[in-house]
Design an enzyme around this catalytic site. Structure first.
Site, PDB file in Angstrom:
ATOM      1  N   PRO A   1      -7.787  11.915  59.794  1.00 15.01           N
ATOM      2  CA  PRO A   1      -7.814  12.118  58.258  1.00 15.01           C
ATOM      3  C   PRO A   1      -7.584  13.462  57.796  1.00 15.01           C
ATOM      4  O   PRO A   1      -7.253  13.707  56.732  1.00 15.01           O
ATOM      5  CB  PRO A   1      -9.382  11.792  57.730  1.00 15.01           C
ATOM      6  CG  PRO A   1     -10.097  11.859  59.348  1.00 15.01           C
ATOM      7  CD  PRO A   1      -9.183  11.481  60.238  1.00 15.01           C
TER       8      PRO A   1
ATOM      9  N   GLU B   1     -16.956  11.232  66.337  1.00 12.87           N
ATOM     10  CA  GLU B   1     -16.828  12.380  65.453  1.00 12.87           C
ATOM     11  C   GLU B   1     -15.176  13.027  65.595  1.00 12.87           C
ATOM     12  O   GLU B   1     -15.044  14.020  64.973  1.00 12.87           O
ATOM     13  CB  GLU B   1     -17.729  13.254  65.721  1.00 12.87           C
ATOM     14  CG  GLU B   1     -19.245  13.166  65.134  1.00 12.87           C
ATOM     15  CD  GLU B   1     -19.410  12.709  63.566  1.00 12.87           C
ATOM     16  OE1 GLU B   1     -18.759  13.426  63.055  1.00 12.87           O
ATOM     17  OE2 GLU B   1     -19.711  11.635  63.350  1.00 12.87           O
TER      18      GLU B   1
ATOM     19  N   ARG C   1       9.248  -2.993  61.681  1.00 13.97           N
ATOM     20  CA  ARG C   1      10.100  -3.570  60.785  1.00 13.97           C
ATOM     21  C   ARG C   1      11.566  -2.869  60.314  1.00 13.97           C
ATOM     22  O   ARG C   1      12.185  -3.487  59.992  1.00 13.97           O
ATOM     23  CB  ARG C   1       9.508  -3.986  59.478  1.00 13.97           C
ATOM     24  CG  ARG C   1       8.908  -2.912  58.630  1.00 13.97           C
ATOM     25  CD  ARG C   1       7.901  -3.442  57.630  1.00 13.97           C
ATOM     26  NE  ARG C   1       8.183  -4.686  57.072  1.00 13.97           N
ATOM     27  CZ  ARG C   1       9.022  -4.817  55.870  1.00 13.97           C
ATOM     28  NH1 ARG C   1       9.502  -3.753  55.535  1.00 13.97           N
ATOM     29  NH2 ARG C   1       9.428  -5.804  55.659  1.00 13.97           N
TER      30      ARG C   1
END
Length: 274
Positions: A89, A116, A154
């Site tokens: 993140p 964590e 793709r």
């Protein structure tokens, strides 16, 4: 393209990659996915891969050595250079431009954290970049890795039945995709816009471009701020806005306003850089 996955649950991503376009890419030899479980490189009877963080606090942190050994084993499995990407993140936000960049690599190693996170020293020493798929937290990096595998697979040449499918996707030209319709022509939920059945490919392309511009303006105006729109694009978008303001398109963009005119010289084939 070869992708190596460092994960406590490599089979999770492998299962995601076994279906649809990604599965066919694998069957055609366009994509190879290999899993490496750091627990296989952990020492001791319990093969621990995590430990409590220094400084206190909740949760556990993944240890350096099992992860480093797994990464090094993955590197050694193929002579081609591999970029190590940590799903985090704290990483840069994934977008289509980054997907195209990643799809051009011969190899990638995707590192999936748990608990964590990962000892910062391992990240500094072994990771080339960190990538996030959004501003939220998952239980682990496997879902994020599966997203990257799907997105880059793709784009491999021959993965899609029609190469134009990728070209016309949302974000490929910096805009959202236009609406699509199929049979039946008439339905209790509405009718197919007449322009799509006109057989006039120039008008259809122009209509689709206008819908793409209008939908982006309504749903993701931030993308328009970054796009270098041509004069023709601005003319199409102005017409779209005018028809909505006049109330001729119904509610929102669901009715797909047909504002393209045969007298309008604007071309719908141009691409807007993202």
């Amino acid at each position: 393209m070869r992708i190596d996955l460092i994960s406590l649950f490599p089979e999770f991503v492998a299962q995601c990659a076994a279906f649809g376009v990604v599965g066919r890419a694998g069957e055609r030899g366009l994509l190879s996915l290999y899993g490496w479980n750091p627990r296989d490189y952990a020492e001791g009877n319990y093969r621990r891969v995590d430990e409590r963080p220094f400084g206190g606090g909740p949760g556990m942190v993944m240890l350096i050595e099992p992860l480093r050994a797994a990464i090094r084993a993955a590197r050694a499995a193929d002579p081609a250079p591999a970029r190590v990407i940590y799903m985090s993140p704290q990483g840069a936000r994934l977008d289509q431009a980054k997907v195209r960049e990643l799809a051009g690599h011969e190899r990638m190693i995707l590192l999936c954290g748990r608990y964590e996170g990962v000892d910062e020293r391992l990240i500094q020493a072994e990771v080339d970049e960190e990538i996030s798929i959004g501003d939220y937290v998952l239980s682990g990096g496997e879902l994020a890795a599966a997203v990257i595998v799907d997105a880059v697979a793709r784009l491999q040449e021959g993965a899609l039945g029609d190469a134009e499918s990728a070209v016309q996707d949302s974000f490929e030209d910096g805009l959202l995709d236009c609406p699509h319709y199929t049979r039946p022509v008439e339905h209790e939920l509405g009718s197919v816009p007449a322009v799509l059945m006109s057989g006039n490919h120039a008008h259809i392309a122009k209509w689709r471009r206008q819908q793409s511009l209008g939908r982006t303006w309504q749903r993701r105006p931030d993308l328009l701020d970054e796009a270098a729109l041509s004069k023709a694009d601005r003319k199409l978008l102005d017409a779209y806005r005018a028809e909505l303001t006049a109330g001729q398109a119904g509610q929102g963009d669901q009715a797909a306003p047909e504002t393209v005119s045969s007298a309008d010289p604007a071309s719908g084939s141009g691409k807007t850089p993202g």
